[in-house]
Design an enzyme around this catalytic site. Structure first.
Site, PDB file in Angstrom:
ATOM      1  N   TRP A 155     -12.782 -19.641   0.287  1.00 11.35           N
ATOM      2  CA  TRP A 155     -13.151 -20.876   0.984  1.00 11.35           C
ATOM      3  C   TRP A 155     -14.618 -20.926   1.381  1.00 11.35           C
ATOM      4  CZ3 TRP A 155     -15.286 -19.269   5.420  1.00 11.35           C
ATOM      5  CH2 TRP A 155     -14.869 -18.028   5.925  1.00 11.35           C
ATOM      6  N   ASN A 156     -15.336 -19.796   1.329  1.00 16.41           N
ATOM      7  CA  ASN A 156     -16.658 -19.819   1.968  1.00 16.41           C
ATOM      8  C   ASN A 156     -17.713 -20.569   1.151  1.00 16.41           C
ATOM      9  OD1 ASN A 156     -16.785 -17.705   0.135  1.00 16.41           O
ATOM     10  ND2 ASN A 156     -17.959 -16.364   1.485  1.00 16.41           N
ATOM     11  N   LYS A 179      -7.299 -21.632  -9.086  1.00 15.16           N
ATOM     12  CA  LYS A 179      -6.587 -21.818  -7.823  1.00 15.16           C
ATOM     13  C   LYS A 179      -7.607 -21.650  -6.698  1.00 15.16           C
ATOM     14  CE  LYS A 179      -4.880 -19.455  -4.526  1.00 15.16           C
ATOM     15  NZ  LYS A 179      -5.083 -20.383  -3.412  1.00 15.16           N
ATOM     16  N   PRO A 180      -8.005 -22.759  -6.066  1.00 12.32           N
ATOM     17  CA  PRO A 180      -8.957 -22.638  -4.959  1.00 12.32           C
ATOM     18  C   PRO A 180      -8.263 -22.170  -3.683  1.00 12.32           C
ATOM     19  CG  PRO A 180      -8.353 -24.938  -5.287  1.00 12.32           C
ATOM     20  CD  PRO A 180      -7.606 -24.153  -6.324  1.00 12.32           C
ATOM     21  N   ALA A 181      -9.052 -21.789  -2.695  1.00 14.04           N
ATOM     22  CA  ALA A 181      -8.496 -21.358  -1.410  1.00 14.04           C
ATOM     23  C   ALA A 181      -7.767 -22.510  -0.727  1.00 14.04           C
ATOM     24  CB  ALA A 181      -9.617 -20.862  -0.504  1.00 14.04           C
ATOM     25  N   GLY A 232     -12.954 -12.902  -3.498  1.00 14.10           N
ATOM     26  CA  GLY A 232     -12.238 -12.927  -2.226  1.00 14.10           C
ATOM     27  C   GLY A 232     -12.301 -11.557  -1.575  1.00 14.10           C
ATOM     28  N   SER A 233     -11.314 -11.284  -0.750  1.00 14.01           N
ATOM     29  CA  SER A 233     -11.349 -10.048   0.032  1.00 14.01           C
ATOM     30  C   SER A 233     -10.990  -8.829  -0.823  1.00 14.01           C
ATOM     31  CB  SER A 233     -10.365 -10.161   1.193  1.00 14.01           C
ATOM     32  OG  SER A 233      -9.055 -10.324   0.676  1.00 14.01           O
ATOM     33  N   GLU A 254     -14.997  -9.922  -7.445  1.00 13.70           N
ATOM     34  CA  GLU A 254     -16.149 -10.113  -6.541  1.00 13.70           C
ATOM     35  C   GLU A 254     -15.583 -10.056  -5.130  1.00 13.70           C
ATOM     36  OE1 GLU A 254     -19.296 -10.477  -7.433  1.00 13.70           O
ATOM     37  OE2 GLU A 254     -19.096 -10.827  -9.574  1.00 13.70           O
ATOM     38  N   LEU A 255     -15.698  -8.902  -4.503  1.00 19.53           N
ATOM     39  CA  LEU A 255     -14.952  -8.667  -3.251  1.00 19.53           C
ATOM     40  C   LEU A 255     -15.866  -8.619  -2.021  1.00 19.53           C
ATOM     41  CD1 LEU A 255     -12.536  -5.993  -4.783  1.00 19.53           C
ATOM     42  CD2 LEU A 255     -12.287  -8.492  -4.728  1.00 19.53           C
ATOM     43  N   CYS A 288     -20.310 -13.142   1.742  1.00 24.54           N
ATOM     44  CA  CYS A 288     -20.063 -11.748   1.362  1.00 24.54           C
ATOM     45  C   CYS A 288     -21.350 -10.944   1.355  1.00 24.54           C
ATOM     46  CB  CYS A 288     -19.421 -11.713  -0.020  1.00 24.54           C
ATOM     47  SG  CYS A 288     -20.372 -12.668  -1.212  1.00 24.54           S
ATOM     48  N   GLU A 389     -16.612  -5.911   7.448  1.00 26.40           N
ATOM     49  CA  GLU A 389     -17.221  -7.236   7.415  1.00 26.40           C
ATOM     50  C   GLU A 389     -16.845  -8.003   8.684  1.00 26.40           C
ATOM     51  OE1 GLU A 389     -15.317  -9.171   4.062  1.00 26.40           O
ATOM     52  OE2 GLU A 389     -17.245  -9.804   3.316  1.00 26.40           O
TER      53      GLU A 389
HETATM   54  P1  NAP Z   1      -8.921 -13.962   0.423  1.00 21.73           P
HETATM   55  O1  NAP Z   1      -8.031 -14.058   1.593  1.00 21.73           O
HETATM   56  O2  NAP Z   1      -8.913 -12.697  -0.369  1.00 21.73           O
HETATM   57  O3  NAP Z   1      -8.543 -15.200  -0.506  1.00 21.73           O
HETATM   58  C1  NAP Z   1      -9.239 -15.460  -1.697  1.00 21.73           C
HETATM   59  C2  NAP Z   1      -8.339 -16.239  -2.633  1.00 21.73           C
HETATM   60  O4  NAP Z   1      -7.238 -15.412  -3.016  1.00 21.73           O
HETATM   61  C3  NAP Z   1      -7.737 -17.492  -2.015  1.00 21.73           C
HETATM   62  O5  NAP Z   1      -7.675 -18.498  -3.001  1.00 21.73           O
HETATM   63  C4  NAP Z   1      -6.338 -17.023  -1.622  1.00 21.73           C
HETATM   64  O6  NAP Z   1      -5.393 -18.054  -1.559  1.00 21.73           O
HETATM   65  C5  NAP Z   1      -6.027 -16.119  -2.793  1.00 21.73           C
HETATM   66  N1  NAP Z   1      -4.948 -15.155  -2.548  1.00 21.73           N
HETATM   67  C6  NAP Z   1      -4.589 -14.571  -1.394  1.00 21.73           C
HETATM   68  N2  NAP Z   1      -3.545 -13.732  -1.597  1.00 21.73           N
HETATM   69  C7  NAP Z   1      -3.244 -13.792  -2.923  1.00 21.73           C
HETATM   70  C8  NAP Z   1      -2.271 -13.156  -3.765  1.00 21.73           C
HETATM   71  N3  NAP Z   1      -1.407 -12.290  -3.287  1.00 21.73           N
HETATM   72  N4  NAP Z   1      -2.265 -13.482  -5.078  1.00 21.73           N
HETATM   73  C9  NAP Z   1      -3.147 -14.352  -5.591  1.00 21.73           C
HETATM   74  N5  NAP Z   1      -4.091 -14.984  -4.845  1.00 21.73           N
HETATM   75  C10 NAP Z   1      -4.147 -14.689  -3.529  1.00 21.73           C
HETATM   76  O7  NAP Z   1     -10.459 -14.221   0.799  1.00 21.73           O
HETATM   77  P2  NAP Z   1     -11.057 -15.416   1.658  1.00 21.73           P
HETATM   78  O8  NAP Z   1     -10.748 -15.180   3.091  1.00 21.73           O
HETATM   79  O9  NAP Z   1     -10.724 -16.732   1.047  1.00 21.73           O
HETATM   80  O10 NAP Z   1     -12.617 -15.207   1.397  1.00 21.73           O
HETATM   81  C11 NAP Z   1     -13.411 -14.347   2.132  1.00 21.73           C
HETATM   82  C12 NAP Z   1     -13.608 -13.032   1.398  1.00 21.73           C
HETATM   83  O11 NAP Z   1     -14.202 -13.300   0.120  1.00 21.73           O
HETATM   84  C13 NAP Z   1     -14.557 -12.100   2.099  1.00 21.73           C
HETATM   85  O12 NAP Z   1     -14.069 -10.787   2.044  1.00 21.73           O
HETATM   86  C14 NAP Z   1     -15.849 -12.230   1.277  1.00 21.73           C
HETATM   87  O13 NAP Z   1     -16.701 -11.115   1.374  1.00 21.73           O
HETATM   88  C15 NAP Z   1     -15.297 -12.413  -0.086  1.00 21.73           C
HETATM   89  N6  NAP Z   1     -16.289 -13.041  -0.963  1.00 21.73           N
HETATM   90  C16 NAP Z   1     -16.854 -12.276  -1.947  1.00 21.73           C
HETATM   91  C17 NAP Z   1     -17.836 -12.831  -2.759  1.00 21.73           C
HETATM   92  C18 NAP Z   1     -18.481 -12.010  -3.844  1.00 21.73           C
HETATM   93  O14 NAP Z   1     -19.125 -12.612  -4.704  1.00 21.73           O
HETATM   94  N7  NAP Z   1     -18.337 -10.695  -3.849  1.00 21.73           N
HETATM   95  C19 NAP Z   1     -18.215 -14.173  -2.593  1.00 21.73           C
HETATM   96  C20 NAP Z   1     -17.596 -14.914  -1.586  1.00 21.73           C
HETATM   97  C21 NAP Z   1     -16.624 -14.334  -0.779  1.00 21.73           C
HETATM   98  P3  NAP Z   1      -5.065 -18.801  -0.149  1.00 21.73           P
HETATM   99  O15 NAP Z   1      -6.348 -19.354   0.325  1.00 21.73           O
HETATM  100  O16 NAP Z   1      -4.107 -19.847  -0.591  1.00 21.73           O
HETATM  101  O17 NAP Z   1      -4.493 -17.769   0.752  1.00 21.73           O
END
Ligand code: NAP
Length: 488
Positions: A155-156, A179-181, A232-233, A254-255, A288, A389
């Protein structure tokens, strides 16, 4: 439905058609600044995911047979439409994500830049010939598209995290589902509308919102999906990596990050403060690559800390639609609880708040999610903020005495995404850049992200690169053709 002054699509895009969920209903999208309802979007699951994958699979043969220039023209058209609609897209982004409107405008341009970069880079997917080991053989290397690429995004950065994958995936001849957030599906859906207007053929891009586990499981179960790109995370990345093992699906991850920011004694302190502000407070500290641990040489500690505190005091906290706001709301109550607990834990372990440290009210009708820019002295590695983080506007500082100590402190993390440092000594700059165990190093630069350069991490920040020419390797496979010439 309408938001203020424009209509927004809130269904899913599958095979060029706008569809709702078959039977499982819808979920709400709300404005994090006010908790007001913005829209409902489909709560899709395995069945709709399967349809989206199959639509992408059906679109692949035609899409991959087009020339790179033909694909590039469509990607560029999409980038141009994003820029045409930048005010509307920025408005939508601030509405669902909360970031200051000026940052949303910036993100739309940043997001479009990944499409135009990939549109050109697709024309340079060169193969190779290799001198063979036999007189009557030739060796050719082809770089080919993979098939259906699935993206799961956070979502960020609701728009840029999609186009960073979409641009190169399509430029290389793959088709795409995303699949977006759940907090920010509307920016993704708006991109789908523009993709149709740009003339992208049905099925080349598909957008599916809903249950992350059901959608994720179907993505990894379906044989047509040849590549998953996730941002994502780290926690969710590990879950996906386990699922990918069953079907040996290629991954880019990309975590999370936990960026160190080092200020050496010879640094230009004004530049270091400006870099720290850019790195720490973009998107209200929810990136991130946000600096999360500041290590400052003891001889310049007070000068840097005072300068940073002054710059922070001038930040305006406010709702994203306030043109002057620089710090918006945190995304949700969990995010607020995490930031508060990091600050509380740091104080319990001996840190001191120099400025900020609390939620602030920005007026009647707004949610209690606006956290003041916070500077903490006395960071150490036992604190949660020293290990995890924070994802909020909190800058913790610690003094160091030698280069080796600073590098050891910076590398003492399971994460390895971005690191920053400031120095005016060219030899130190190279030595430190090489010693930092990070995928991205900002040397006298607080904002290194750009479409031209490979973005990505090491260690538990993931693998794979986005941007630059390196991203094209993520979306192609190498085929070796051994060509026997037969008798002359
Ligand atoms: P997140 O909770 O890991 O969610 C990311 C995406 O994964 C969302 O679309 C989420 O869906 C989905 N998801 C969650 N559980 C899943 C599962 N079991 N199977 C498949 N998909 C699943 O992360 P976030 O809170 O949205 O984003 C913040 C994190 O992203 C931070 O840790 C940040 O550092 C990281 N990030 C990394 C980068 C990079 O380039 N390294 C860039 C930006 C952000 P829902 O939203 O529907 O739960």
């Amino acid at each position: 439905m309408n938001t203020n002054d424009f209509r927004i699509e809130s269904r899913n895009l599958i095979g060029g058609q706008w569809v709702g969920a078959a039977d499982s209903g819808a979920f709400p999208v709300t404005d994090p600044a006010t908790d007001r309802l913005v829209a409902h979007v489909p709560l899709c699951g395995a069945a709709e995911t399967r349809q989206a994958i199959e639509a992408a699979q059906a679109a692949w043969p035609d899409w991959r047979s087009r020339t790179a220039a033909e694909r590039g023209d469509l990607l560029r058209a999409l980038a141009d439409l994003m820029m045409r609609d930048r005010p509307r897209l920025a408005h939508l982004m601030t509405l669902e994500q909360g970031k200051p409107i000026s940052e949303s405008r910036g993100e739309i341009a940043y997001a479009a830049s990944f499409l135009s970069w990939a549109a050109e880079e697709g024309k340079r997917l060169y193969g190779e010939t290799i001198p063979a080991g036999h007189r009557d053989k030739r060796i050719l290397i082809l770089r080919q598209s993979i098939g259906v690429v699935a993206a799961i995004t956070p979502w960020n950065f609701p728009s840029a995290m999609i186009t960073r994958k979409l641009g190169p995936a399509l430029a290389c001849g793959n088709t795409f589902i995303v699949k977006p957030a759940e907090q920010t599906p509307l920016s993704a859906i708006a991109l789908g509308e523009l993709a149709l207007e740009a003339g992208l053929p049905p099925g080349v891009i598909n957008i599916i919102t809903g249950d992350p586990r059901a959608i994720g499981a179907e993505i990894f179960r379906h044989d047509a999906v040849r590549k998953v790109s996730f941002t994502g995370s780290t926690e969710v990345g590990k879950v996906l990596m386990r699922q990918a093992a069953d079907h040996v699906v290629r991954l880019s991850l990309e975590l999370g990050g936990h960026a160190p920011f080092i200020v050496f004694e010879d640094a230009d302190i004004d530049a270091a403060v400006a870099g720290a502000m850019a790195s720490k407070f973009r998107n209200t500290g929810q990136t991130c690559v946000c600096a999360n641990r500041f290590f400052v040489h003891e001889s310049v500690y007070e000068k840097f800390a005072a300068g940073l505190a002054r710059a922070m005091a001038s930040l305006r906290v406010g709702a994203g639609f306030d043109e002057n706001a620089q710090i918006g709301p945190l995304i949700d109550d969990d995010a607020v609880a995490k930031v508060q607990s990091h600050v509380r834990d740091a104080l319990d372990r001996g840190a001191k708040v120099r400025t900020g440290g609390n939620l602030v009210s920005v007026g009647a009708g707004f949610a209690n999610r606006f956290f003041s820019p916070t500077l903490i002295d006395g960071l150490n590695a036992d604190m949660r903020i020293g290990r995890e983080e924070t994802f909020g506007p909190v800058a913790p500082l610690r003094a160091f005495t030698s280069d080796d100590e600073a590098i050891a402190l910076a590398n003492d993390s399971p994460y390895g995404l971005a690191a920053y440092f400031y120095t005016r000594d060219a030899s130190r700059l190279m030595r430190v850049a090489e010693a930092l165990e990070y995928g991205i190093v900002g040397a006298n630069d607080g904002l290194p992200s750009t479409a031209q350069a490979p973005f990505g991490g090491v260690k538990q920040s993931g693998f794979g690169r986005e941007g630059g020419r390196h991203v094209m390797h993520e979306y192609t496979s190498v085929k070796y053709v051994s060509w026997g010439l037969g008798p002359a």
